[in-house]
Design a protein around this motif. Structure first.
Motif, PDB file in Angstrom:
ATOM      1  N   LEU A 268       0.831  -1.210   0.000  1.00 31.31           N
ATOM      2  CA  LEU A 268       0.000   0.000   0.000  1.00 31.31           C
ATOM      3  C   LEU A 268       0.865   1.260   0.000  1.00 31.31           C
ATOM      4  N   MET A 269       2.028   1.181   0.595  1.00 33.51           N
ATOM      5  CA  MET A 269       2.963   2.314   0.518  1.00 33.51           C
ATOM      6  C   MET A 269       3.447   2.526  -0.913  1.00 33.51           C
ATOM      7  N   ASP A 270       3.738   1.426  -1.621  1.00 38.70           N
ATOM      8  CA  ASP A 270       4.134   1.551  -3.029  1.00 38.70           C
ATOM      9  C   ASP A 270       3.029   2.228  -3.832  1.00 38.70           C
ATOM     10  N   GLU A 271       1.777   1.850  -3.532  1.00 40.03           N
ATOM     11  CA  GLU A 271       0.649   2.453  -4.244  1.00 40.03           C
ATOM     12  C   GLU A 271       0.547   3.943  -3.931  1.00 40.03           C
ATOM     13  N   THR A 272       0.735   4.298  -2.663  1.00 39.84           N
ATOM     14  CA  THR A 272       0.703   5.708  -2.275  1.00 39.84           C
ATOM     15  C   THR A 272       1.788   6.490  -2.995  1.00 39.84           C
ATOM     16  N   ARG A 273       2.958   5.897  -3.104  1.00 37.26           N
ATOM     17  CA  ARG A 273       4.064   6.579  -3.790  1.00 37.26           C
ATOM     18  C   ARG A 273       3.741   6.794  -5.265  1.00 37.26           C
ATOM     19  N   ARG A 274       3.092   5.838  -5.907  1.00 35.12           N
ATOM     20  CA  ARG A 274       2.713   6.015  -7.317  1.00 35.12           C
ATOM     21  C   ARG A 274       1.752   7.187  -7.484  1.00 35.12           C
ATOM     22  N   VAL A 275       0.822   7.324  -6.549  1.00 40.05           N
ATOM     23  CA  VAL A 275      -0.131   8.431  -6.621  1.00 40.05           C
ATOM     24  C   VAL A 275       0.584   9.768  -6.414  1.00 40.05           C
ATOM     25  N   ILE A 276       1.518   9.815  -5.470  1.00 40.03           N
ATOM     26  CA  ILE A 276       2.286  11.044  -5.238  1.00 40.03           C
ATOM     27  C   ILE A 276       3.083  11.403  -6.492  1.00 40.03           C
ATOM     28  N   ASP A 277       3.732  10.412  -7.088  1.00 39.88           N
ATOM     29  CA  ASP A 277       4.510  10.666  -8.310  1.00 39.88           C
ATOM     30  C   ASP A 277       3.634  11.257  -9.406  1.00 39.88           C
ATOM     31  N   ALA A 278       2.471  10.652  -9.625  1.00 37.64           N
ATOM     32  CA  ALA A 278       1.581  11.118 -10.687  1.00 37.64           C
ATOM     33  C   ALA A 278       1.081  12.533 -10.412  1.00 37.64           C
ATOM     34  N   ALA A 279       0.763  12.828  -9.149  1.00 32.11           N
ATOM     35  CA  ALA A 279       0.240  14.151  -8.801  1.00 32.11           C
ATOM     36  C   ALA A 279       1.294  15.232  -8.974  1.00 32.11           C
ATOM     37  N   LEU A 280       2.515  14.981  -8.498  1.00 35.24           N
ATOM     38  CA  LEU A 280       3.553  16.003  -8.566  1.00 35.24           C
ATOM     39  C   LEU A 280       4.030  16.247  -9.984  1.00 35.24           C
ATOM     40  N   ALA A 281       3.721  15.348 -10.910  1.00 36.92           N
ATOM     41  CA  ALA A 281       4.108  15.539 -12.306  1.00 36.92           C
ATOM     42  C   ALA A 281       3.147  16.437 -13.065  1.00 36.92           C
ATOM     43  N   ARG A 282       2.038  16.835 -12.442  1.00 40.80           N
ATOM     44  CA  ARG A 282       1.026  17.646 -13.133  1.00 40.80           C
ATOM     45  C   ARG A 282       1.374  19.126 -13.048  1.00 40.80           C
ATOM     46  N   PRO A 283       0.956  19.902 -14.060  1.00 39.57           N
ATOM     47  CA  PRO A 283       1.292  21.343 -14.064  1.00 39.57           C
ATOM     48  C   PRO A 283       0.627  22.123 -12.943  1.00 39.57           C
ATOM     49  N   TRP A 284      -0.474  21.593 -12.361  1.00 42.38           N
ATOM     50  CA  TRP A 284      -1.116  22.319 -11.269  1.00 42.38           C
ATOM     51  C   TRP A 284      -0.450  22.062  -9.917  1.00 42.38           C
ATOM     52  N   ALA A 285       0.621  21.264  -9.888  1.00 45.42           N
ATOM     53  CA  ALA A 285       1.362  21.002  -8.654  1.00 45.42           C
ATOM     54  C   ALA A 285       2.619  21.864  -8.617  1.00 45.42           C
ATOM     55  N   ASP A 286       2.918  22.459  -7.453  1.00 47.21           N
ATOM     56  CA  ASP A 286       4.093  23.334  -7.364  1.00 47.21           C
ATOM     57  C   ASP A 286       5.321  22.621  -6.804  1.00 47.21           C
ATOM     58  N   GLY A 287       5.258  21.294  -6.686  1.00 43.69           N
ATOM     59  CA  GLY A 287       6.412  20.526  -6.235  1.00 43.69           C
ATOM     60  C   GLY A 287       6.407  20.182  -4.766  1.00 43.69           C
ATOM     61  N   ARG A 288       5.492  20.776  -4.003  1.00 46.99           N
ATOM     62  CA  ARG A 288       5.412  20.477  -2.571  1.00 46.99           C
ATOM     63  C   ARG A 288       4.216  19.559  -2.309  1.00 46.99           C
ATOM     64  N   ALA A 289       4.310  18.769  -1.226  1.00 41.31           N
ATOM     65  CA  ALA A 289       3.245  17.800  -0.974  1.00 41.31           C
ATOM     66  C   ALA A 289       3.095  17.530   0.521  1.00 41.31           C
ATOM     67  N   ALA A 290       1.887  17.093   0.887  1.00 38.92           N
ATOM     68  CA  ALA A 290       1.571  16.647   2.246  1.00 38.92           C
ATOM     69  C   ALA A 290       0.558  15.522   2.110  1.00 38.92           C
ATOM     70  N   ILE A 291       0.238  14.874   3.216  1.00 40.35           N
ATOM     71  CA  ILE A 291      -0.721  13.772   3.174  1.00 40.35           C
ATOM     72  C   ILE A 291      -1.663  13.864   4.360  1.00 40.35           C
ATOM     73  N   LEU A 292      -2.948  13.611   4.095  1.00 37.74           N
ATOM     74  CA  LEU A 292      -3.980  13.530   5.133  1.00 37.74           C
ATOM     75  C   LEU A 292      -4.622  12.160   5.014  1.00 37.74           C
ATOM     76  N   ALA A 293      -4.718  11.457   6.136  1.00 40.74           N
ATOM     77  CA  ALA A 293      -5.187  10.077   6.063  1.00 40.74           C
ATOM     78  C   ALA A 293      -6.015   9.726   7.284  1.00 40.74           C
ATOM     79  N   HIS A 294      -6.912   8.750   7.107  1.00 37.53           N
ATOM     80  CA  HIS A 294      -7.820   8.331   8.174  1.00 37.53           C
ATOM     81  C   HIS A 294      -7.552   6.879   8.561  1.00 37.53           C
ATOM     82  N   SER A 295      -7.475   6.611   9.861  1.00 33.77           N
ATOM     83  CA  SER A 295      -7.432   5.261  10.412  1.00 33.77           C
ATOM     84  C   SER A 295      -6.329   4.419   9.774  1.00 33.77           C
ATOM     85  N   MET A 296      -6.678   3.311   9.091  1.00 27.64           N
ATOM     86  CA  MET A 296      -5.666   2.491   8.429  1.00 27.64           C
ATOM     87  C   MET A 296      -4.803   3.324   7.498  1.00 27.64           C
ATOM     88  N   GLY A 297      -5.427   4.286   6.811  1.00 29.35           N
ATOM     89  CA  GLY A 297      -4.661   5.159   5.930  1.00 29.35           C
ATOM     90  C   GLY A 297      -3.596   5.937   6.680  1.00 29.35           C
TER      91      GLY A 297
END
Length: 518
Positions: free
Chosen positions: A128-157
C-alpha cells in the motif's frame, strides 16, 4: 410462499392517509434540501480523474484556473473509499490546495485486491505504501502542482501515511485522522498533526503519547516545535465524535487546513469548511422515511391473518440456528472468495436461512405459492431491491462511499446473495412481515448477531474482521428491517420484502468488504 401469501386479496390503488402524505412531503423536502446543500459544497471545485496512477483510481479536487499549489494526498481507512473523505478533499481544495484522493487496492473501485500479510508490518503495508508513492509521483508531475506535498489520512490510511512520510522527503506534513500507528517518533514524520475523535477510547491515549514523545508536558491543543521548519507536533480532540464522525468534524477540517497553511507558509484560510455529515444523515434518513408512504405504491393488501407461530416454536426457529450454525461451520475452511471473511459470512447467512426455513416448512408455515403469486412476490422483491440499490445506493455512492462496484465484485455480490436471500426470507417470515410483536424482531435479529459473535470467538484469528461488519448488519436491521416491515404490512407479502432486502444486503456487503488475495 406463506400462509399469509395464499390468503391475500388485493385492492388496487394507492390511497395514503394524511399522516403518510405528511411523511412523504417532509421526506422529499429533506432529500431535496440535503442534495442542494451537498452539491453546493462542490460548487466551484473542479473534480476530475487523475491518470498515470496505474490501476489505482484517483480523483483531483482543485479550484478552476488556480495557480500551481501544494498537493495534498488524501487516503481513506479500512473498508473506505475516496468518497468517504470528500469533506477533507473539498475543504482543502477550496483553500487553494490541489487535492488527490484515491482508492487503495481492494477498496472502492480499485480492481486489484490487497495482497501480502495483513498481520505483518512488512507485508500488505509495504504494497500500500508503493501504491501511495505512485499516486504522489503522478500528482507532482502535473502542471497544477508546485512541487510540494503533504498527506492527510484516516485510520488504516494514517498507518500507511506515517510510514510513507518517514521515507518520502517530499511529504512536508502528515495529518493523521483517527490515528492508528506505532511508527511515530519524537521527530518523525515531519510536521505531524493528530486529530482523533473525543469518543475514540484507546486511540485518545495513543494520540497523547505520540505528542508527548516530543514534549512530555504537552497536552491536547498544544503545538510543539515549529511547522515552518518541519519540527511541528500537535494533537487535537474533535468533540462529540467517534471513529467515523471525526471525518466530518469541523474541528478536524479547520485544524488540518490551518496546519497545512502553517507548513507551507500560506496565509491562514478563513473560509467555511465543508459541512457534509449532517446533510448526509438527513439525506439518507429522508430516503428511508420515504419508504413508508411508498410501501403502498402497489395498493393495500387485505388477508385473513392466520395464527402466528407459537412462542415455543418461534424461539426454536429464532435461537436454534444461532447455536447450531457457528458450531457446525467451525471445523470447515470456508475461504473461497478473494475477500476478507465475506466467504464465511455468505455461508453463515445461507446455513442460517436454510435451517430456519426448514423448521418453518416442517411446521407448515411455508408453502410454495402459485405461479401468479410467485410473479407478484418477485415483482415486489425487485422494487424493494431497486429502491435500496438504485435510490439509497445512488446517494451513498455520490456522497458517502463507493457503492457501484467494478465488475470483479459481481462474483462477490452473487455469492453473498446465495446466503443473504434465504436468511432475509426466513427473517421476514419469522417476524410476519413486520406484524409480529417487537420482542420477536429483537430476538430473531439479536440471535443472528450473537451467532456471528460466537463464530468469531470460535476462530478469532481467522474471523476477527467479522467484528467490523457487525455494526453494518445492525444498522441494516434498524433501518431496512424497519422498511421491510412497512412493505410487509402494506402488502401482506413478507416473502417479497425478504427477498428484496436479501438482494440489497448482498450488494451492500459485496461492495463494502475489501478484496484480498492471499
Amino acid at each position: 410462499m406463506t400462509r399469509n401469501d395464499r390468503m391475500s386479496t388485493h385492492r388496487p390503488g394507492w390511497r395514503l392517509t394524511p399522516a403518510r402524505w405528511a411523511v412523504a412531503i417532509v421526506a422529499v423536502l429533506a432529500v431535496a434540501i440535503s442534495v442542494w446543500q451537498l452539491e453546493d459544497e462542490r460548487r466551484g471545485v473542479l473534480i476530475e480523474p487523475l491518470t498515470g496512477t496505474g490501476t489505482t483510481p484517483a480523483t483531483v479536487y482543485r479550484l478552476r484556473d488556480a495557480p500551481p499549489a501544494p498537493v495534498v494526498i488524501v487516503s481513506h481507512g479500512f473498508a473506505g473509499s475516496r468518497q468517504l473523505m470528500q469533506a477533507s478533499s473539498l475543504t482543502l481544495a477550496r483553500a487553494g490546495y490541489a487535492v488527490v484522493a484515491f482508492d487503495y487496492e481492494g477498496h472502492g473501485r480499485n480492481p486489484v485486491p490487497m495482497s501480502g500479510d495483513v498481520a505483518s508490518p512488512d507485508g500488505t503495508a509495504l504494497l500500500l505504501m508503493d501504491e501511495t508513492r505512485r499516486v504522489i509521483d503522478a500528482a507532482l508531475a502535473r502542471p497544477w502542482a508546485d512541487g510540494r506535498a503533504a498527506i492527510l489520512a484516516h485510520s488504516m490510511g494514517s498507518y500507511i501515511a506515517i510510514r510513507q512520510a518517514r521515507q518520502d522527503d517530499r511529504l512536508a506534513a502528515t495529518v493523521a485522522v483517527a490515528m492508528s500507528s506505532d511508527d511515530v517518533t519524537a521527530s518523525e514524520p515531519r510536521n505531524l498533526l493528530i486529530v482523533n475523535g473525543e469518543w475514540e477510547g484507546r486511540l485518545v491515549g495513543d494520540a497523547r503519547e505520540s505528542l508527548q514523545m516530543a514534549d512530555p508536558a504537552a497536552q491536547f491543543g498544544d503545538t510543539v516545535g515549529d511547522p515552518a521548519n518541519g519540527t511541528g507536533r500537535r494533537a487535537v480532540l474533535a468533540p462529540n465524535v467517534e471513529h467515523i464522525g471525526v471525518i466530518y468534524a469541523p474541528t478536524m477540517l479547520r485544524e488540518a487546513r490551518r496546519w497545512l497553511d502553517a507548513t507551507f507558509g500560506r496565509p491562514q484560510s478563513q473560509g467555511p469548511v465543508a459541512h457534509m455529515g449532517g446533510w448526509i444523515a438527513l439525506l439518507l434518513t429522508g430516503i428511508v422515511a420515504l419508504g413508508w408512504p411508498l410501501a403502498r405504491l402497489r395498493g393495500k393488501m387485505h388477508d385473513a391473518r392466520p395464527e402466528p407461530l407459537s412462542r415455543r416454536r418461534f424461539l426454536v426457529v429464532a435461537l436454534l440456528p444461532a447455536v447450531v450454525v457457528p458450531l457446525v461451520l467451525a471445523p470447515f475452511d470456508t475461504r473461497f472468495l478473494p475477500v476478507l471473511v465475506a466467504d464465511y459470512l455468505a455461508v453463515h447467512f445461507a446455513a442460517y436461512g436454510v435451517v430456519a426455513l426448514g423448521l418453518l416448512w416442517w411446521w407448515g408455515e411455508v408453502r410454495w405459492p402459485g405461479r401468479a403469486e410467485v410473479r407478484r412476490i418477485l415483482v415486489l422483491a425487485g422494487l424493494v431491491a431497486f429502491y435500496g440499490i438504485g435510490v439509497f445506493g445512488l446517494a451513498v455512492d455520490r456522497y458517502v462511499m463507493s457503492f457501484y462496484p467494478v465488475p470483479v465484485r459481481g462474483v462477490i455480490i452473487a455469492a453473498m446473495a446465495v446466503g443473504t436471500v434465504p436468511y432475509m426470507l426466513s427473517d421476514a417470515l419469522m417476524v410476519e412481515g413486520g406484524r409480529a410483536p417487537l420482542w420477536r424482531s429483537v430476538t430473531a435479529r439479536g440471535a443472528f448477531l450473537v451467532s456471528l459473535g460466537l463464530a468469531t470467538a470460535l476462530d478469532f484469528e481467522r474471523l476477527f474482521f467479522l467484528l467490523i461488519i457487525l455494526p453494518v448488519v445492525l444498522v441494516f436491521f434498524l433501518l431496512f428491517g424497519m422498511m421491510g416491515g412497512w412493505v410487509g404490512r402494506a402488502t401482506a407479502r413478507p416473502a417479497g420484502a425478504g427477498i428484496g432486502l436479501g438482494l440489497f444486503l448482498a450488494w451492500a456487503l459485496g461492495v463494502t468488504f475489501p478484496m484480498f488475495q492471499a
